[in-house]
Write a protein that holds these residues in place. Structure first.
Motif, mmCIF file in Angstrom:
data_model
loop_
_atom_site.group_PDB
_atom_site.id
_atom_site.type_symbol
_atom_site.label_atom_id
_atom_site.label_comp_id
_atom_site.label_asym_id
_atom_site.label_seq_id
_atom_site.Cartn_x
_atom_site.Cartn_y
_atom_site.Cartn_z
ATOM 1 N N GLY A 190 0.203 1.092 2.791
ATOM 2 C CA GLY A 190 -0.807 0.471 3.635
ATOM 3 C C GLY A 190 -0.363 0.159 5.050
ATOM 4 O O GLY A 190 -1.128 -0.427 5.826
ATOM 5 N N GLN A 249 -2.560 2.222 7.428
ATOM 6 C CA GLN A 249 -3.939 1.712 7.444
ATOM 7 C C GLN A 249 -4.022 0.382 8.192
ATOM 8 O O GLN A 249 -5.030 0.086 8.851
ATOM 9 C CB GLN A 249 -4.447 1.559 6.021
ATOM 10 C CG GLN A 249 -4.679 2.865 5.280
ATOM 11 C CD GLN A 249 -3.386 3.469 4.730
ATOM 12 O OE1 GLN A 249 -2.318 2.906 4.892
ATOM 13 N NE2 GLN A 249 -3.505 4.617 4.094
ATOM 14 N N GLY A 250 -2.973 -0.435 8.080
ATOM 15 C CA GLY A 250 -2.932 -1.675 8.853
ATOM 16 C C GLY A 250 -2.922 -1.402 10.349
ATOM 17 O O GLY A 250 -3.573 -2.115 11.132
ATOM 18 N N PHE A 293 -6.408 -0.492 11.440
ATOM 19 C CA PHE A 293 -7.255 -1.690 11.543
ATOM 20 C C PHE A 293 -6.973 -2.440 12.849
ATOM 21 O O PHE A 293 -7.902 -2.856 13.557
ATOM 22 C CB PHE A 293 -6.994 -2.605 10.350
ATOM 23 C CG PHE A 293 -7.789 -3.868 10.362
ATOM 24 C CD1 PHE A 293 -9.148 -3.853 10.086
ATOM 25 C CD2 PHE A 293 -7.187 -5.083 10.663
ATOM 26 C CE1 PHE A 293 -9.898 -5.026 10.110
ATOM 27 C CE2 PHE A 293 -7.921 -6.262 10.696
ATOM 28 C CZ PHE A 293 -9.289 -6.230 10.413
ATOM 29 N N GLY A 319 -0.958 -4.775 13.405
ATOM 30 C CA GLY A 319 -1.657 -4.512 12.146
ATOM 31 C C GLY A 319 -0.740 -3.913 11.098
ATOM 32 O O GLY A 319 -0.794 -4.277 9.922
ATOM 33 N N SER A 375 0.471 -5.746 7.362
ATOM 34 C CA SER A 375 0.431 -5.190 6.015
ATOM 35 C C SER A 375 1.788 -5.311 5.328
ATOM 36 O O SER A 375 1.885 -5.733 4.173
ATOM 37 C CB SER A 375 0.014 -3.716 6.082
ATOM 38 O OG SER A 375 0.067 -3.125 4.811
ATOM 39 N N MET A 414 -3.632 -3.500 -0.260
ATOM 40 C CA MET A 414 -3.698 -3.762 1.183
ATOM 41 C C MET A 414 -4.288 -2.565 1.918
ATOM 42 O O MET A 414 -5.062 -2.718 2.871
ATOM 43 C CB MET A 414 -2.300 -4.067 1.717
ATOM 44 C CG MET A 414 -1.727 -5.403 1.280
ATOM 45 S SD MET A 414 -2.755 -6.803 1.789
ATOM 46 C CE MET A 414 -2.704 -6.638 3.558
ATOM 47 N N SER A 415 -3.928 -1.366 1.460
ATOM 48 C CA SER A 415 -4.464 -0.157 2.084
ATOM 49 C C SER A 415 -5.982 -0.115 1.947
ATOM 50 O O SER A 415 -6.712 0.161 2.910
ATOM 51 C CB SER A 415 -3.830 1.071 1.418
ATOM 52 O OG SER A 415 -4.426 2.248 1.900
ATOM 53 N N PHE A 430 -7.617 -2.796 4.257
ATOM 54 C CA PHE A 430 -7.669 -2.417 5.675
ATOM 55 C C PHE A 430 -8.677 -1.295 5.917
ATOM 56 O O PHE A 430 -9.360 -1.272 6.947
ATOM 57 C CB PHE A 430 -6.280 -1.995 6.163
ATOM 58 C CG PHE A 430 -5.382 -3.158 6.467
ATOM 59 C CD1 PHE A 430 -5.775 -4.121 7.383
ATOM 60 C CD2 PHE A 430 -4.153 -3.281 5.865
ATOM 61 C CE1 PHE A 430 -4.954 -5.204 7.674
ATOM 62 C CE2 PHE A 430 -3.320 -4.356 6.149
ATOM 63 C CZ PHE A 430 -3.730 -5.313 7.054
ATOM 64 N N GLN A 431 -8.773 -0.352 4.982
ATOM 65 C CA GLN A 431 -9.767 0.716 5.125
ATOM 66 C C GLN A 431 -11.178 0.142 5.120
ATOM 67 O O GLN A 431 -12.043 0.569 5.894
ATOM 68 C CB GLN A 431 -9.597 1.729 3.995
ATOM 69 C CG GLN A 431 -8.410 2.663 4.192
ATOM 70 C CD GLN A 431 -8.254 3.655 3.059
ATOM 71 O OE1 GLN A 431 -8.756 3.451 1.963
ATOM 72 N NE2 GLN A 431 -7.535 4.726 3.308
ATOM 73 N N GLY A 459 -11.931 -2.856 6.076
ATOM 74 C CA GLY A 459 -12.074 -3.543 7.360
ATOM 75 C C GLY A 459 -12.454 -2.586 8.475
ATOM 76 O O GLY A 459 -13.324 -2.892 9.312
ATOM 77 N N VAL A 460 -11.822 -1.417 8.507
ATOM 78 C CA VAL A 460 -12.143 -0.420 9.533
ATOM 79 C C VAL A 460 -13.591 0.057 9.373
ATOM 80 O O VAL A 460 -14.341 0.182 10.354
ATOM 81 C CB VAL A 460 -11.167 0.770 9.440
ATOM 82 C CG1 VAL A 460 -11.613 1.905 10.375
ATOM 83 C CG2 VAL A 460 -9.751 0.332 9.803
#
Length: 347
Positions: A96, A99-100, A103, A139, A143, A168-169, A172-173, A175-176
């Motif tokens: 993640g 991905q963090g 985000f 970000g 993570s 967490m991945s 964050f996905q 969230g995006v």
């Protein structure tokens, strides 16, 4: 004496293999330098290097240098994460961290006024390029530190840390996607543009920063090479040898996350390099981290350099982001390696 002779031959063969890999990387870099929409012969390349040809010094050399540094960094981080978590699925992408970063970059582009988007024809440009990487960096670190904090507070096992990274991945996905849902189509396009990993967006200053951090992290990881070998044999064995597994694990996660976060913040999300490169090398030379640490960096650099060269030449003059190429090639290659070798880091 016989055993000593075999060991020396084994070490010599791996050193020879490493020199061959390094030579191959230099050779590939020279080939990549001459390829592109503006083709250059060997003589043109030599003259261009001495005369500081703008296509070479402003476009291709930074791109090649960035691919080598980022590929080496992601692969090195992946190799260390797979060892300290004792899980073959561990990598900056699956934990993640990438991905963090996406985000953080999305927040900076849309809500913090850091990335003003400008449409020219069909092209999109993100201004204030240094603010977006800063938030992407924060970000990515967020993570990593959430996973580390959970691990420290609840004494997570390595397997639980991987699952926490997957969670967490996904978070964050989501969230995006939520940010994209409430913004304009041009802003959505700018986020997508940033998340496509691309080594062509870095300049010499950013490459120098990444190279310095890579060298510092490499020295640390190589210093810990015997500790990593002992952790592979189990925590009890490591402790009997005087190693503190939890401390080595925590330091390794912090350093590898820091290295990954910096690379992702400048280049965007590039998946599978940190996951696949150590597996390729492990199938060839085994799991000895005295050799895995330096050679995984070279394999990662080769993988990203080849992917970027394919991306900018296969549909030239259109350039396909290297993150797309690594994902297209990395996923089936990873499945093939699992079917062929079937060996995790524990093997």
């Amino acid at each position: 004496m016989l055993l000593s002779g075999e060991y020396k031959r084994l070490v010599k063969s791996r050193i020879t293999f490493g020199i061959a890999l390094l030579t191959g990387l230099i050779f590939l870099a020279l080939i990549s330098l001459g390829l592109g929409s503006y083709r250059m012969s060997l003589l043109d390349l030599v003259e261009g290097l001495f005369n500081r040809h703008p296509v070479l010094w402003n476009v291709r050399l930074p791109r090649i240098a960035s691919a080598i540094v980022v590929g080496g960094s992601l692969s090195l981080s992946g190799a260390v994460m797979q060892c300290i978590l004792r899980n073959p699925l561990a990598s900056p992408f699956t934990l993640g961290v990438s991905q963090g970063a996406a985000f953080g970059a999305s927040l900076a582009i849309i809500y913090l006024g850091a990335g003003h988007v400008h449409r020219v024809g069909e092209a999109l440009t993100i201004f204030d390029p240094y603010v977006v990487p800063i938030f992407a960096f924060l970000g990515a670190l967020l993570s990593a530190f959430v996973i580390l904090a959970l691990s420290k507070l609840k004494n997570f096992t390595p397997e639980a840390m991987i699952l926490a990274g997957v969670a967490m991945s996904a978070l964050f996905q989501a969230g995006v996607m939520l940010i994209q849902y409430f913004t304009t189509d041009v802003h959505v396009a700018s986020i997508v543009f940033w998340t496509f990993g691309d080594v062509g967006r870095t300049n010499w200053n950013e490459i120098r920063i990444m190279l310095i951090l890579f060298l510092l992290c490499f020295i640390y990881f190589f210093y810990r090479r015997w500790d990593y070998n002992s952790i592979l044999m189990g925590d009890e064995t490591a402790m009997s040898l005087g190693v503190k597994p939890n401390r080595v694990r925590l330091e390794g996660m912090i350093v590898s996350s820091l290295l990954t976060a910096l690379c992702v913040s400048f280049t965007g999300v590039i998946g599978f390099v940190g996951l696949v490169s150590p597996h390729i090398l492990r199938l060839v030379i085994g799991g000895d981290y005295r050799f895995l640490i330096p050679l995984s960096s070279v394999v990662g650099a080769i993988m990203l350099l080849v992917s970027d060269t394919i991306g900018r030449t296969i549909l030239s003059p259109v350039i396909i982001p290297v993150g797309v190429i690594t994902s297209i090639g990395g996923a089936p290659l990873f499945i093939y390696l699992l079917l062929k070798g079937g060996k995790g880091v524990k093997g």
